[in-house]
Design a protein around this motif. Structure first.
Motif, PDB file in Angstrom:
ATOM      1  N   LYS A   6     -63.129 -43.999  14.745  1.00 48.76           N
ATOM      2  CA  LYS A   6     -63.916 -44.472  15.890  1.00 48.76           C
ATOM      3  C   LYS A   6     -65.322 -43.868  15.863  1.00 48.76           C
ATOM      4  N   LEU A   7     -65.413 -42.598  15.495  1.00 44.52           N
ATOM      5  CA  LEU A   7     -66.727 -41.942  15.401  1.00 44.52           C
ATOM      6  C   LEU A   7     -67.565 -42.574  14.286  1.00 44.52           C
ATOM      7  N   THR A   8     -66.910 -42.916  13.185  1.00 40.99           N
ATOM      8  CA  THR A   8     -67.615 -43.581  12.077  1.00 40.99           C
ATOM      9  C   THR A   8     -68.158 -44.934  12.534  1.00 40.99           C
ATOM     10  N   LEU A   9     -67.318 -45.704  13.232  1.00 39.31           N
ATOM     11  CA  LEU A   9     -67.765 -47.003  13.742  1.00 39.31           C
ATOM     12  C   LEU A   9     -68.882 -46.845  14.772  1.00 39.31           C
ATOM     13  N   ALA A  10     -68.794 -45.794  15.590  1.00 40.29           N
ATOM     14  CA  ALA A  10     -69.863 -45.529  16.567  1.00 40.29           C
ATOM     15  C   ALA A  10     -71.181 -45.288  15.838  1.00 40.29           C
ATOM     16  N   ARG A  11     -71.114 -44.608  14.699  1.00 39.16           N
ATOM     17  CA  ARG A  11     -72.316 -44.349  13.914  1.00 39.16           C
ATOM     18  C   ARG A  11     -72.903 -45.659  13.383  1.00 39.16           C
ATOM     19  N   VAL A  12     -72.040 -46.561  12.938  1.00 40.53           N
ATOM     20  CA  VAL A  12     -72.499 -47.864  12.442  1.00 40.53           C
ATOM     21  C   VAL A  12     -73.178 -48.656  13.558  1.00 40.53           C
ATOM     22  N   LEU A  42     -77.458 -38.154  17.724  1.00 42.60           N
ATOM     23  CA  LEU A  42     -76.045 -38.423  18.061  1.00 42.60           C
ATOM     24  C   LEU A  42     -75.298 -39.010  16.866  1.00 42.60           C
ATOM     25  N   THR A  43     -75.949 -39.903  16.117  1.00 38.55           N
ATOM     26  CA  THR A  43     -75.293 -40.463  14.927  1.00 38.55           C
ATOM     27  C   THR A  43     -75.047 -39.368  13.892  1.00 38.55           C
ATOM     28  N   ALA A  44     -76.003 -38.454  13.742  1.00 40.28           N
ATOM     29  CA  ALA A  44     -75.844 -37.348  12.786  1.00 40.28           C
ATOM     30  C   ALA A  44     -74.704 -36.423  13.210  1.00 40.28           C
ATOM     31  N   ILE A  45     -74.561 -36.200  14.516  1.00 40.46           N
ATOM     32  CA  ILE A  45     -73.464 -35.351  15.017  1.00 40.46           C
ATOM     33  C   ILE A  45     -72.115 -36.014  14.745  1.00 40.46           C
ATOM     34  N   THR A  46     -72.030 -37.344  14.936  1.00 40.97           N
ATOM     35  CA  THR A  46     -70.755 -38.024  14.639  1.00 40.97           C
ATOM     36  C   THR A  46     -70.427 -37.915  13.154  1.00 40.97           C
ATOM     37  N   ASP A  47     -71.458 -37.881  12.305  1.00 43.80           N
ATOM     38  CA  ASP A  47     -71.255 -37.719  10.862  1.00 43.80           C
ATOM     39  C   ASP A  47     -70.583 -36.384  10.573  1.00 43.80           C
ATOM     40  N   PHE A  66     -63.717 -45.007   2.886  1.00 39.55           N
ATOM     41  CA  PHE A  66     -64.652 -46.069   2.511  1.00 39.55           C
ATOM     42  C   PHE A  66     -65.844 -46.130   3.471  1.00 39.55           C
ATOM     43  N   MET A  67     -65.553 -46.125   4.783  1.00 41.49           N
ATOM     44  CA  MET A  67     -66.601 -46.361   5.780  1.00 41.49           C
ATOM     45  C   MET A  67     -67.493 -45.157   6.042  1.00 41.49           C
ATOM     46  N   ASP A  68     -66.953 -43.943   5.952  1.00 41.71           N
ATOM     47  CA  ASP A  68     -67.753 -42.760   6.284  1.00 41.71           C
ATOM     48  C   ASP A  68     -69.004 -42.643   5.411  1.00 41.71           C
ATOM     49  N   PRO A  69     -68.877 -42.657   4.073  1.00 43.69           N
ATOM     50  CA  PRO A  69     -70.106 -42.566   3.268  1.00 43.69           C
ATOM     51  C   PRO A  69     -71.009 -43.783   3.427  1.00 43.69           C
ATOM     52  N   LEU A  70     -70.401 -44.946   3.648  1.00 52.34           N
ATOM     53  CA  LEU A  70     -71.186 -46.164   3.851  1.00 52.34           C
ATOM     54  C   LEU A  70     -72.011 -46.065   5.142  1.00 52.34           C
ATOM     55  N   ALA A  71     -71.390 -45.562   6.203  1.00 54.52           N
ATOM     56  CA  ALA A  71     -72.079 -45.388   7.487  1.00 54.52           C
ATOM     57  C   ALA A  71     -73.218 -44.370   7.354  1.00 54.52           C
ATOM     58  N   LYS A  73     -75.008 -43.706   4.656  1.00 57.45           N
ATOM     59  CA  LYS A  73     -76.117 -44.324   3.926  1.00 57.45           C
ATOM     60  C   LYS A  73     -76.844 -45.349   4.807  1.00 57.45           C
ATOM     61  N   PHE A  74     -76.079 -46.114   5.555  1.00 57.54           N
ATOM     62  CA  PHE A  74     -76.652 -47.104   6.455  1.00 57.54           C
ATOM     63  C   PHE A  74     -77.551 -46.415   7.485  1.00 57.54           C
ATOM     64  N   MET A  75     -77.067 -45.289   8.010  1.00 60.90           N
ATOM     65  CA  MET A  75     -77.803 -44.538   9.026  1.00 60.90           C
ATOM     66  C   MET A  75     -79.141 -44.038   8.474  1.00 60.90           C
ATOM     67  N   VAL A  76     -79.117 -43.358   7.344  1.00 58.43           N
ATOM     68  CA  VAL A  76     -80.327 -42.733   6.795  1.00 58.43           C
ATOM     69  C   VAL A  76     -81.268 -43.771   6.196  1.00 58.43           C
ATOM     70  N   ILE A  77     -80.741 -44.635   5.334  1.00 54.58           N
ATOM     71  CA  ILE A  77     -81.596 -45.630   4.674  1.00 54.58           C
ATOM     72  C   ILE A  77     -82.183 -46.607   5.694  1.00 54.58           C
TER      73      ILE A  77
END
Length: 194
Positions: A6-12, A42-47, A66-71, A73-77
Motif C-alpha cells: 500500500k505504501l508503494t502504491l501511495a508513492r506511485v 512524503l514519497t521518499a519516507i514511504t520508500d 517488482f513495484m518498489d524499485p519501479l516506484a 525510479k518513477f518518483m525520482v526520474i
C-alpha cells in the motif's frame, strides 16, 4: 495487499502530484515549491518505510519486489524530468538536463542488468548495495535542495544557489559511480552469444 505494498502504491500516486506542483506554480512559486517538496518528502519516507516493514514482518511479496524499485525510479526520474521542463528551474536547465539524462541512463542500464542476471541460470537477485543507497539518498537530497534553497536562502550568493549546484554534482557523481560499480560486478552475465 499488505501495508508495504500500500505504501508503494501511495508513492506511485503521490509522485505525479509532486510533478504537477513542480511544473505549474499553483498558488504562486513559493507555495508550489513548498507543496511539491512536502509531497516529495512524503514519497521518499514511504520508500524508506515499505522496505523496512516488509523485511521486519516478513511481508515480502513478488508484487513488492517488482513495484518498489519501479516506484522509486518513477518518483525520482519523474520529478527530475518535470524540473527540466519547469520555468521555476530554468536557471539550472542546461546542467540539470544532462544530470537527468545520466540518472535515466544509469537506471535503465542497472535495471536491464538486474533482469539479465535474474533470468540467468543462477537466478541471482541483485541486491541494492551501499553505493546504490547513497545514490538514492543524494538524489532525494538534490531534489529537495533544488525545490527549497531559493525559498530558505533566497539571498545566498546573489542567487547562485550554491547548495543546489553542489548537491547536483554530488548526486551525479554517485549516480555514475554506483552504476559503474553494478556494471563491473555483473557484466560477466552479459553474453552476446546467448
Amino acid at each position: 495487499m499488505n501495508l508495504p505494498n500500500k505504501l508503494t502504491l501511495a508513492r506511485v500516486i503521490m509522485a505525479p502530484l509532486a510533478m504537477i506542483f513542480v511544473l505549474y506554480p499553483i498558488g504562486g512559486e513559493i507555495c508550489a515549491r513548498i507543496i511539491a517538496a512536502t509531497i516529495f518528502l512524503l514519497t521518499a519516507i514511504t520508500d524508506m518505510l515499505d522496505g523496512k516493514i516488509a523485511r521486519k514482518y516478513n511481508l515480502i511479496t513478488n508484487f513488492g519486489k517488482f513495484m518498489d524499485p519501479l516506484a522509486d525510479k518513477f518518483m525520482v526520474i519523474g520529478v527530475f524530468v518535470t524540473m527540466c521542463a519547469s520555468d521555476m528551474y530554468a536557471h539550472f536547465r542546461p546542467v540539470l538536463t544532462w544530470c537527468t539524462l545520466i540518472v535515466i541512463l544509469r537506471e535503465l542500464a542497472v535495471t536491464s542488468l538486474r533482469l539479465l542476471v535474474a533470468s540467468s541460470e543462477q537466478k541471482i537477485v541483485v541486491p541494492a548495495n551501499w553505493l546504490g543507497k547513497v545514490k538514492t539518498v543524494l538524489q532525494i537530497v538534490c531534489i529537495m535542495t533544488l525545490m527549497l534553497e531559493p525559498i530558505v536562502i533566497p539571498f545566498a550568493f546573489d542567487k547562485i544557489l550554491i547548495l543546489s549546484w553542489l548537491t547536483m554534482a554530488l548526486m551525479t557523481i554517485m549516480t555514475i559511480w554506483s552504476g559503474v560499480n553494478y556494471l563491473k560486478a555483473y557484466l560477466g552475465f552479459v553474453n552476446p552469444n546467448d
